[in-house]
Write an enzyme that holds these catalytic residues in place. Structure first.
Site, PDB file in Angstrom:
ATOM      1  N   LYS A  75       0.861  -1.197   0.000  1.00 30.93           N
ATOM      2  CA  LYS A  75       0.000   0.000   0.000  1.00 30.93           C
ATOM      3  C   LYS A  75       0.883   1.228   0.000  1.00 30.93           C
ATOM      4  O   LYS A  75       1.814   1.317   0.814  1.00 30.93           O
ATOM      5  CB  LYS A  75      -0.885  -0.008   1.263  1.00 30.93           C
ATOM      6  CG  LYS A  75      -1.896   1.101   1.295  1.00 30.93           C
ATOM      7  CD  LYS A  75      -3.172   0.732   0.554  1.00 30.93           C
ATOM      8  CE  LYS A  75      -4.077   1.904   0.266  1.00 30.93           C
ATOM      9  NZ  LYS A  75      -3.663   2.728  -0.906  1.00 30.93           N
ATOM     10  N   LYS A  99       4.385   2.218   8.666  1.00 32.43           N
ATOM     11  CA  LYS A  99       3.169   2.978   9.002  1.00 32.43           C
ATOM     12  C   LYS A  99       1.948   2.046   9.087  1.00 32.43           C
ATOM     13  O   LYS A  99       1.150   2.134  10.013  1.00 32.43           O
ATOM     14  CB  LYS A  99       2.950   4.029   7.917  1.00 32.43           C
ATOM     15  CG  LYS A  99       1.990   5.117   8.296  1.00 32.43           C
ATOM     16  CD  LYS A  99       1.799   6.098   7.151  1.00 32.43           C
ATOM     17  CE  LYS A  99       3.091   6.749   6.699  1.00 32.43           C
ATOM     18  NZ  LYS A  99       2.899   7.700   5.591  1.00 32.43           N
ATOM     19  N   LYS A 111       5.366   2.000  -2.788  1.00 31.32           N
ATOM     20  CA  LYS A 111       5.334   3.393  -3.219  1.00 31.32           C
ATOM     21  C   LYS A 111       5.695   3.452  -4.691  1.00 31.32           C
ATOM     22  O   LYS A 111       6.382   2.548  -5.199  1.00 31.32           O
ATOM     23  CB  LYS A 111       6.344   4.225  -2.410  1.00 31.32           C
ATOM     24  CG  LYS A 111       6.016   5.695  -2.360  1.00 31.32           C
ATOM     25  CD  LYS A 111       4.945   6.014  -1.320  1.00 31.32           C
ATOM     26  CE  LYS A 111       4.599   7.470  -1.300  1.00 31.32           C
ATOM     27  NZ  LYS A 111       3.755   7.795  -0.131  1.00 31.32           N
ATOM     28  N   THR A 195      -5.419  12.767   5.982  1.00 36.42           N
ATOM     29  CA  THR A 195      -4.043  12.880   6.479  1.00 36.42           C
ATOM     30  C   THR A 195      -3.960  14.029   7.487  1.00 36.42           C
ATOM     31  O   THR A 195      -3.418  13.873   8.586  1.00 36.42           O
ATOM     32  CB  THR A 195      -3.067  13.097   5.310  1.00 36.42           C
ATOM     33  OG1 THR A 195      -3.216  11.995   4.415  1.00 36.42           O
ATOM     34  CG2 THR A 195      -1.628  13.175   5.778  1.00 36.42           C
ATOM     35  N   ASN A 226      -2.622  19.293  -0.026  1.00 37.88           N
ATOM     36  CA  ASN A 226      -3.698  18.477   0.548  1.00 37.88           C
ATOM     37  C   ASN A 226      -3.570  18.328   2.062  1.00 37.88           C
ATOM     38  O   ASN A 226      -4.466  18.699   2.823  1.00 37.88           O
ATOM     39  CB  ASN A 226      -3.686  17.106  -0.153  1.00 37.88           C
ATOM     40  CG  ASN A 226      -4.627  16.107   0.506  1.00 37.88           C
ATOM     41  OD1 ASN A 226      -4.446  15.759   1.671  1.00 37.88           O
ATOM     42  ND2 ASN A 226      -5.634  15.682  -0.207  1.00 37.88           N
ATOM     43  N   SER A 363      -7.583   5.343   3.487  1.00 37.11           N
ATOM     44  CA  SER A 363      -7.409   4.570   2.248  1.00 37.11           C
ATOM     45  C   SER A 363      -7.802   3.113   2.490  1.00 37.11           C
ATOM     46  O   SER A 363      -8.437   2.481   1.646  1.00 37.11           O
ATOM     47  CB  SER A 363      -5.952   4.608   1.782  1.00 37.11           C
ATOM     48  OG  SER A 363      -5.723   5.718   0.951  1.00 37.11           O
TER      49      SER A 363
HETATM   50  P1  NAD Z   1       0.436  18.158  -2.273  1.00 38.88           P
HETATM   51  O1  NAD Z   1       1.033  18.003  -3.605  1.00 38.88           O
HETATM   52  O2  NAD Z   1      -1.031  18.280  -2.162  1.00 38.88           O
HETATM   53  O3  NAD Z   1       1.079  19.448  -1.543  1.00 38.88           O
HETATM   54  C1  NAD Z   1       2.442  19.607  -1.427  1.00 38.88           C
HETATM   55  C2  NAD Z   1       2.685  21.022  -0.911  1.00 38.88           C
HETATM   56  O4  NAD Z   1       4.074  21.167  -0.674  1.00 38.88           O
HETATM   57  C3  NAD Z   1       2.281  22.111  -1.890  1.00 38.88           C
HETATM   58  O5  NAD Z   1       1.751  23.221  -1.181  1.00 38.88           O
HETATM   59  C4  NAD Z   1       3.610  22.512  -2.531  1.00 38.88           C
HETATM   60  O6  NAD Z   1       3.621  23.857  -2.998  1.00 38.88           O
HETATM   61  C5  NAD Z   1       4.515  22.350  -1.344  1.00 38.88           C
HETATM   62  N1  NAD Z   1       5.903  22.145  -1.753  1.00 38.88           N
HETATM   63  C6  NAD Z   1       6.392  21.440  -2.784  1.00 38.88           C
HETATM   64  N2  NAD Z   1       7.721  21.550  -2.853  1.00 38.88           N
HETATM   65  C7  NAD Z   1       8.052  22.349  -1.815  1.00 38.88           C
HETATM   66  C8  NAD Z   1       9.256  22.847  -1.340  1.00 38.88           C
HETATM   67  N3  NAD Z   1      10.386  22.535  -1.994  1.00 38.88           N
HETATM   68  N4  NAD Z   1       9.232  23.644  -0.230  1.00 38.88           N
HETATM   69  C9  NAD Z   1       8.078  23.927   0.408  1.00 38.88           C
HETATM   70  N5  NAD Z   1       6.912  23.493  -0.005  1.00 38.88           N
HETATM   71  C10 NAD Z   1       6.901  22.725  -1.094  1.00 38.88           C
HETATM   72  O7  NAD Z   1       1.010  16.942  -1.411  1.00 38.88           O
HETATM   73  P2  NAD Z   1       0.404  16.299  -0.096  1.00 38.88           P
HETATM   74  O8  NAD Z   1      -0.417  15.150  -0.500  1.00 38.88           O
HETATM   75  O9  NAD Z   1      -0.170  17.366   0.764  1.00 38.88           O
HETATM   76  O10 NAD Z   1       1.728  15.699   0.553  1.00 38.88           O
HETATM   77  C11 NAD Z   1       2.585  16.487   1.377  1.00 38.88           C
HETATM   78  C12 NAD Z   1       3.431  15.563   2.238  1.00 38.88           C
HETATM   79  O11 NAD Z   1       2.573  14.740   3.020  1.00 38.88           O
HETATM   80  C13 NAD Z   1       4.339  14.605   1.454  1.00 38.88           C
HETATM   81  O12 NAD Z   1       5.509  14.368   2.176  1.00 38.88           O
HETATM   82  C14 NAD Z   1       3.519  13.326   1.416  1.00 38.88           C
HETATM   83  O13 NAD Z   1       4.330  12.171   1.240  1.00 38.88           O
HETATM   84  C15 NAD Z   1       2.910  13.382   2.794  1.00 38.88           C
HETATM   85  N6  NAD Z   1       1.712  12.561   2.931  1.00 38.88           N
HETATM   86  C16 NAD Z   1       0.615  12.805   2.171  1.00 38.88           C
HETATM   87  C17 NAD Z   1      -0.487  11.980   2.330  1.00 38.88           C
HETATM   88  C18 NAD Z   1      -1.760  12.220   1.564  1.00 38.88           C
HETATM   89  O14 NAD Z   1      -2.720  11.478   1.803  1.00 38.88           O
HETATM   90  N7  NAD Z   1      -1.826  13.194   0.712  1.00 38.88           N
HETATM   91  C19 NAD Z   1      -0.466  10.923   3.238  1.00 38.88           C
HETATM   92  C20 NAD Z   1       0.671  10.731   4.015  1.00 38.88           C
HETATM   93  C21 NAD Z   1       1.766  11.557   3.840  1.00 38.88           C
END
Ligand code: NAD
Length: 437
Positions: A75, A99, A111, A195, A226, A363
């Site tokens: 997953k 996790k 992944k 999340t 997100n 999920s």
């Molecule tokens: P997303 O694409 O929706 O948002 C990412 C955000 O980070 C955006 O605002 C972008 O502008 C910003 N960003 C990108 N590069 C950057 C940088 N160099 N410096 C500062 N900000 C930057 O992604 P997301 O889904 O919100 O994921 C964010 C983190 O959370 C990731 O590490 C992801 O692995 C983790 N995560 C997400 C989920 C999920 O369900 N979406 C679950 C677990 C973990």
């Protein structure tokens, strides 16, 4: 982003594995289990030729790694980012194994990612790329094999295209092959905010220990996508003062705090982070200071939430972190050499494999609903998530108290105990030796 890029470990996967060594001392599992986790089960690299709008062919590189599937199908999300490489995908898959075990979900870890800057692609190019990637990895995924989901720069619509492509290839409608889908295509209510909501539940549990009053508790959030937006929204509604947020282009800071629904509205309308206050659809600019991503991390706030990318806090800047609590909504935002520095400076870290586990938990709920063909209300989803987050937060917290270790090590101890038990149930050296005549 102004991160300490020079300090980033060359191989993120090898760096991530170091967490296991520390936890092993407390996990009471067979060393063979540890050895198994050092090697991802399968990794593939694919080339993805895409016909661009210009008529030309461009070939992208994609990866899918299944780290471990002892406890269930793999997953883990799919990331679209120019810096995706195989070491990063392996590390992210390894974190997913841990996790899912921390949350006691019947999944292993996986992944995927594509080396691409999605902002350079048109929407049609993005759809072709997403579908082509699924054509390349279709033999490698499946509802009982490996179940992808969204990650950085992928979203529900992309998950919907991918599910549709997989269903065409297998000639079966297969919603359970991927999670994080749009609701009309079999997505779960509550998944989009899950999340952030899971992180918020962790903060509420921690609040009981700290005795915080939300109204006087300040928060800085790096990454306003997100996960970052959802946790910001919930904290704001609860009275917390969100004084700084940022995205890939930089951040904004305002001592008096921001009105988060306005920032979300403006960001979603204009794709720009702006200090605004919106009322009746009209937004006006507010005074705020522009700051870099590095400055945001070093602000004097109560809670720091990195919610963007990995390795933003390394040995180069760990000493400069002033927040008392750090909630890892991003995966791997703190490098392993930075952890001891934070510990020494009394920064309380709620680790990624717990703090951002709300996403994979919902999920899992989505996968269960798809398999059953029976859908839950948003209240049911949120209530089940709350129960799961509370239970596992306390399991991790109790281990940290029993062994006098930090929350990260405790989370890995819990994960190792559960994965170790599953691996041991298949037999270890001791078992097979005992069977000799
Ligand atoms: P997303 O694409 O929706 O948002 C990412 C955000 O980070 C955006 O605002 C972008 O502008 C910003 N960003 C990108 N590069 C950057 C940088 N160099 N410096 C500062 N900000 C930057 O992604 P997301 O889904 O919100 O994921 C964010 C983190 O959370 C990731 O590490 C992801 O692995 C983790 N995560 C997400 C989920 C999920 O369900 N979406 C679950 C677990 C973990």
């Amino acid at each position: 982003m102004t991160t300490a890029a020079t300090d980033t470990p060359d191989d993120l996967f090898q760096d991530a594995l170091k967490n296991l060594d520390e936890a092993f001392a407390y996990a009471e599992i067979h060393p063979e289990a540890l050895e198994r986790l050092r090697h991802p089960r399968t990794s593939i690299e694919v080339s993805i030729p895409v016909r661009m709008d210009s008529g030309e062919i461009r070939v992208f590189t994609g990866y899918r790694v299944r780290h471990d599937d002892t406890r269930g199908p793999g997953k883990g999300g799919i990331r679209f980012h120019p810096k995706v490489d195989i070491a990063e995908v392996k590390a992210l898959a390894f974190w997913m194994t841990c996790k899912c075990a921390v949350m006691s979900l019947p999944f292993g870890g996986a992944k995927g990612g594509i080396e691409v800057d999605p902002k350079e692609l048109s929407k049609l190019e993005l759809e072709r790329l997403s579908r082509r990637f699924i054509q390349r990895i279709a033999d490698f995924i499946g509802p009982d094999v490996d179940v992808p989901a969204p990650d950085v720069y992928t979203n529900p619509m992309i998950m919907g295209w991918m599910m549709d492509e997989y269903s065409k290839i297998t000639r079966h409608h297969t919603p359970a092959v991927i999670t994080g889908k749009p609701i009309p295509l079999g997505g779960s209510l509550g998944r989009n905010e899950a999340t952030g909501r899971g992180a918020y539940f962790c903060i509420k549990e921690h609040e009981l220990h700290r005795g915080w009053d939300p109204k006087t508790t300040t928060v800085a959030i790096q990454g306003f996508g997100n996960a970052g937006q959802a946790v910001a929204q919930l904290l704001h509604a609860d009275g917390y003062q969100i004084v700084a947020v940022s995205d890939s282009k930089g951040g904004i800071h305002r001592k008096e705090g921001f009105h988060i629904p306005s920032l979300i509205q403006a960001k979603n309308d204009s794709h720009r982070l702006q200090a605004v206050y919106c009322q009746n659809g009209l937004c006006t600019l507010m005074e705020a200071q522009s700051i870099s991503n590095q400055e945001l991390l070093e602000l004097d706030v109560d809670i720091l939430i990195p919610a963007a990318l990995e390795n933003v806090i390394t040995s180069a800047n760990a000493d400069k972190i002033k927040a008392r609590t750090l909630v890892e909504v991003a995966n791997g935002p703190v490098s392993t050499d930075a952890s001891p520095i934070l510990r020494e400076n009394d920064v309380y870290v709620i680790p990624d494999i717990l703090a951002n586990a709300g996403g994979v938990t919902v999920s899992y709920f989505e996968w269960v609903q798809n398999k059953a063909g029976f859908y839950w209300t948003e209240e049911e989803v949120n209530q089940r998530l709350l129960e799961k987050m509370r239970t596992e937060f306390h399991n991790v917290y109790d281990l940290s108290q029993i062994h006098d270790i930090d929350m990260r090590t405790a989370a890995y101890v819990l994960a190792l105990k559960r994965i170790g038990a599953a691996l041991t149930a298949q037999g270890t050296k001791d078992y097979f030796e005992a069977q000799q005549p």
